[in-house]
Each structure stands twice: as C-alpha cells, then as structure tokens.
Design an enzyme around this catalytic site. Structure first.
Site, PDB file in Angstrom:
ATOM      1  N   ARG A   1     -10.228   1.157   7.281  1.00  0.00           N
ATOM      2  CA  ARG A   1      -9.795  -0.211   7.565  1.00  0.00           C
ATOM      3  C   ARG A   1     -10.887  -1.028   8.226  1.00  0.00           C
ATOM      4  O   ARG A   1     -10.706  -2.209   8.489  1.00  0.00           O
ATOM      5  CB  ARG A   1      -8.627  -0.094   8.547  1.00  0.00           C
ATOM      6  CG  ARG A   1      -7.482  -1.006   8.308  1.00  0.00           C
ATOM      7  CD  ARG A   1      -6.476  -0.571   9.340  1.00  0.00           C
ATOM      8  NE  ARG A   1      -5.291  -1.308   9.293  1.00  0.00           N
ATOM      9  CZ  ARG A   1      -4.155  -0.892   8.730  1.00  0.00           C
ATOM     10  NH1 ARG A   1      -4.104   0.239   8.092  1.00  0.00           N
ATOM     11  NH2 ARG A   1      -3.090  -1.639   8.802  1.00  0.00           N
TER      12      ARG A   1
ATOM     13  N   ARG B   1      11.140  -6.937   6.288  1.00  0.00           N
ATOM     14  CA  ARG B   1      11.376  -5.504   6.536  1.00  0.00           C
ATOM     15  C   ARG B   1      11.939  -5.301   7.935  1.00  0.00           C
ATOM     16  O   ARG B   1      12.886  -4.547   8.123  1.00  0.00           O
ATOM     17  CB  ARG B   1      10.068  -4.728   6.390  1.00  0.00           C
ATOM     18  CG  ARG B   1      10.222  -3.261   6.748  1.00  0.00           C
ATOM     19  CD  ARG B   1       8.983  -2.450   6.476  1.00  0.00           C
ATOM     20  NE  ARG B   1       7.806  -3.070   7.047  1.00  0.00           N
ATOM     21  CZ  ARG B   1       6.565  -2.790   6.695  1.00  0.00           C
ATOM     22  NH1 ARG B   1       6.352  -1.899   5.754  1.00  0.00           N
ATOM     23  NH2 ARG B   1       5.547  -3.364   7.265  1.00  0.00           N
TER      24      ARG B   1
ATOM     25  N   ARG C   1      10.178  -1.224  13.279  1.00  0.00           N
ATOM     26  CA  ARG C   1       8.741  -1.309  13.576  1.00  0.00           C
ATOM     27  C   ARG C   1       8.493  -2.500  14.455  1.00  0.00           C
ATOM     28  O   ARG C   1       8.638  -3.637  14.037  1.00  0.00           O
ATOM     29  CB  ARG C   1       7.961  -1.460  12.272  1.00  0.00           C
ATOM     30  CG  ARG C   1       7.858  -0.214  11.495  1.00  0.00           C
ATOM     31  CD  ARG C   1       7.110  -0.475  10.209  1.00  0.00           C
ATOM     32  NE  ARG C   1       5.765  -0.987  10.460  1.00  0.00           N
ATOM     33  CZ  ARG C   1       4.792  -0.939   9.562  1.00  0.00           C
ATOM     34  NH1 ARG C   1       5.008  -0.419   8.385  1.00  0.00           N
ATOM     35  NH2 ARG C   1       3.616  -1.418   9.841  1.00  0.00           N
TER      36      ARG C   1
ATOM     37  N   ARG D   1      -1.983  -9.003  12.838  1.00  0.00           N
ATOM     38  CA  ARG D   1      -2.348  -7.945  11.880  1.00  0.00           C
ATOM     39  C   ARG D   1      -3.027  -8.572  10.658  1.00  0.00           C
ATOM     40  O   ARG D   1      -3.977  -8.017  10.114  1.00  0.00           O
ATOM     41  CB  ARG D   1      -1.092  -7.153  11.478  1.00  0.00           C
ATOM     42  CG  ARG D   1      -0.595  -6.262  12.608  1.00  0.00           C
ATOM     43  CD  ARG D   1       0.809  -5.732  12.374  1.00  0.00           C
ATOM     44  NE  ARG D   1       0.993  -5.097  11.093  1.00  0.00           N
ATOM     45  CZ  ARG D   1       2.165  -4.998  10.469  1.00  0.00           C
ATOM     46  NH1 ARG D   1       3.260  -5.492  11.040  1.00  0.00           N
ATOM     47  NH2 ARG D   1       2.239  -4.411   9.313  1.00  0.00           N
TER      48      ARG D   1
ATOM     49  N   LYS E   1       0.833  -1.221   0.000  1.00  0.00           N
ATOM     50  CA  LYS E   1       0.000   0.000   0.000  1.00  0.00           C
ATOM     51  C   LYS E   1       0.856   1.256   0.000  1.00  0.00           C
ATOM     52  O   LYS E   1       0.660   2.165  -0.802  1.00  0.00           O
ATOM     53  CB  LYS E   1      -0.921   0.033   1.236  1.00  0.00           C
ATOM     54  CG  LYS E   1      -1.898  -1.118   1.331  1.00  0.00           C
ATOM     55  CD  LYS E   1      -2.819  -0.957   2.524  1.00  0.00           C
ATOM     56  CE  LYS E   1      -2.153  -1.095   3.872  1.00  0.00           C
ATOM     57  NZ  LYS E   1      -1.536  -2.405   4.129  1.00  0.00           N
TER      58      LYS E   1
END
Ligand code: AP5
Length: 198
Positions: free
Chosen positions: A88, A127, A142, A153, A13
């Site tokens: 969301r 990541r 993160r 998630r 995204k």
C-alpha cells in the site's frame, strides 16, 4: 499465480480477491482482515495496529512488512496467493519485491480496481450502515467505515498507494480494471485479462 490487488477503500479488492482465490484454488492474504482479526483477539500485532486502523491511518510499514514476510513463508502459499490491501506504500512494494527475490518467486500481476472517489465513499459508508443494522456477531462493525474516517482513508490512498501504480506500470505488471460495474462483470474482466476465461 501470484497477484496483488490495489484500489481505494470500497473499490472491491476483498470481493474480487475472494472470488479469484476460489477460482484459482490459491490463498487470499488480506492485510485489512489480518489486522481486524488481530485487533479483535488483542494480539501483539492488534495492540500495535489498533490506534492507526481506528483513525483510518496506515499502520507503520515496518510492522506490516515483517508480518507479511512471516506470512509468505507459510506452507499454504506454495501454490500461489492473492495479496489484498498489501502493498500500500512504495516502500512496501519494494520490500515485497526483495522478499520475493529471496524466495525465488515472481509476482505475476498487480490488478488495480479503479472506481470514482464518490463510489469509494458511498460503498464504505453503506457497508457500515448495513452492518449497524445487522446484529449477527460475524458482521462486526468497522469503525473505520465511519463517514468521518473514510475521507482520510481515501486521501491516504491517493497520497501513498497511487504512486505504486507507476512502480508496477514501469515493470509491465499492471492490469487496470474498471471496478465501477457489477462485481460479476469485474471478475469476468479480471479473468479475461489474466487469460483465464473460457
Ligand atoms: P482494508 O480493509 O484493506 O481497507 P480498504 O483498503 O479501505 O478497503 P475496504 O476493505 O474498505 O474495501 P475493499 O476494496 O476491500 O472493498 P470490498 O470488497 O470490501 O484496510 C483497513 C485498514 O487497515 C487501513 O485503513 C489501514 O489502517 C490498515 N491497513 C491495511 N493494510 C495496510 C497496509 N498494507 N499498510 C498499512 N496499513 C494497512 O467492498 C466494499 C463494499 O462494496 C462491500 O459492501 C461490497 O459488498 C461492495 N462492493 C464491492 N464490489 C462491488 C461492486 N462491484 N458493485 C457494488 N458494490 C460492491
């Protein structure tokens, strides 16, 4: 152009929103980035959001809805925007429509990036590993990319966000794009569907 980008964790995204905004000269509004910045600067929003974001839970609707209302009233949104990570939940999607009606604006498209669950997992975890190896302050790690948090998630994506696809599909606003290909190809496909390619 007013666009929403939907997709699971690691679906691309943010990557696609950034490129689209550059191409179209409009502003990117990323709920995830806004929340991470607010947490890092310990603002009131950050304090409220932190316990949820750290666990991979969704920040309560009322907090995000009010923040987005204020954000979409800012003058830099006049030419258009790409909303990334928002809405969301079905409630957020309905509230966005009410807000746009108040502002006399219309959403053009909701772009849904589909990727298999295994890709959501591998990209998110990769990541966090890349960031852990990178010591520059701008690549703040993160916590929600931790392998124990990402499955939650993903679960919330299927439970709370996937139902929005029907909402936009019913309104004939949904563009579905295969996000499991090189990001340049994904961008080309989006531009093609928006009839913005050369
Ligand atoms: P948020 O930051 O929105 O997290 P997310 O939806 O899980 O999405 P990501 O940022 O992980 O992935 P992305 O789809 O943007 O992919 P990206 O381009 O970065 O939200 C974080 C948290 O904030 C939530 O968990 C929640 O707590 C809270 N929150 C946010 N919005 C909320 C809301 N509206 N309501 C309630 N709570 C909210 O790419 C990921 C990786 O993959 C990168 O390393 C990238 O380089 C790579 N990649 C991207 N595209 C490709 C490609 N095509 N091929 C190969 N690699 C690729």
């Amino acid at each position: 152009m007013r666009l929403v980008i939907l997709g699971g964790p690691g679906s691309g995204k943010s990557t696609q929103a950034r490129q689209l905004c550059r191409h179209l000269g409009i502003v990117e509004i990323s709920s995830g980035n806004i929340l991470r910045r607010a947490i890092a600067s310990q603002t009131d929003l950050g304090h409220k959001a932190q316990p949820y974001v750290e666990k991979g839970e969704l920040v309560p609707d009322e907090i995000l809805i009010e923040f987005m209302r204020q954000r979409l009233l800012q003058p830099d949104t006049a030419k258009g925007w790409v909303l990334e990570g928002y809405p969301r939940t079905a409630f957020q999607a309905e509230e966005l429509d009410f807000l746009l009606e108040d502002l006399n604006q219309q959403l053009d498209w909701a772009i849904y990036l589909t990727v298999p669950e295994s890709v959501m997992m591998t990209r998110s975890v990769a990541r966090s590993q890349n960031q852990a190896q990178d010591s520059t302050p701008s690549t703040k790690s993160r916590l929600d990319d931790h392998p124990e948090i990402v499955p939650r998630r993903i679960e919330l994506f299927y439970e709370r966000t996937v139902p929005i696809l029907e909402y936009y599909g019913y309104r004939q606003k949904l563009l579905t794009i295969n996000g499991n290909q090189p990001s340049e190809q994904v961008q080309q496909n989006i531009l093609h569907k928006l009839e913005l390619d050369d």
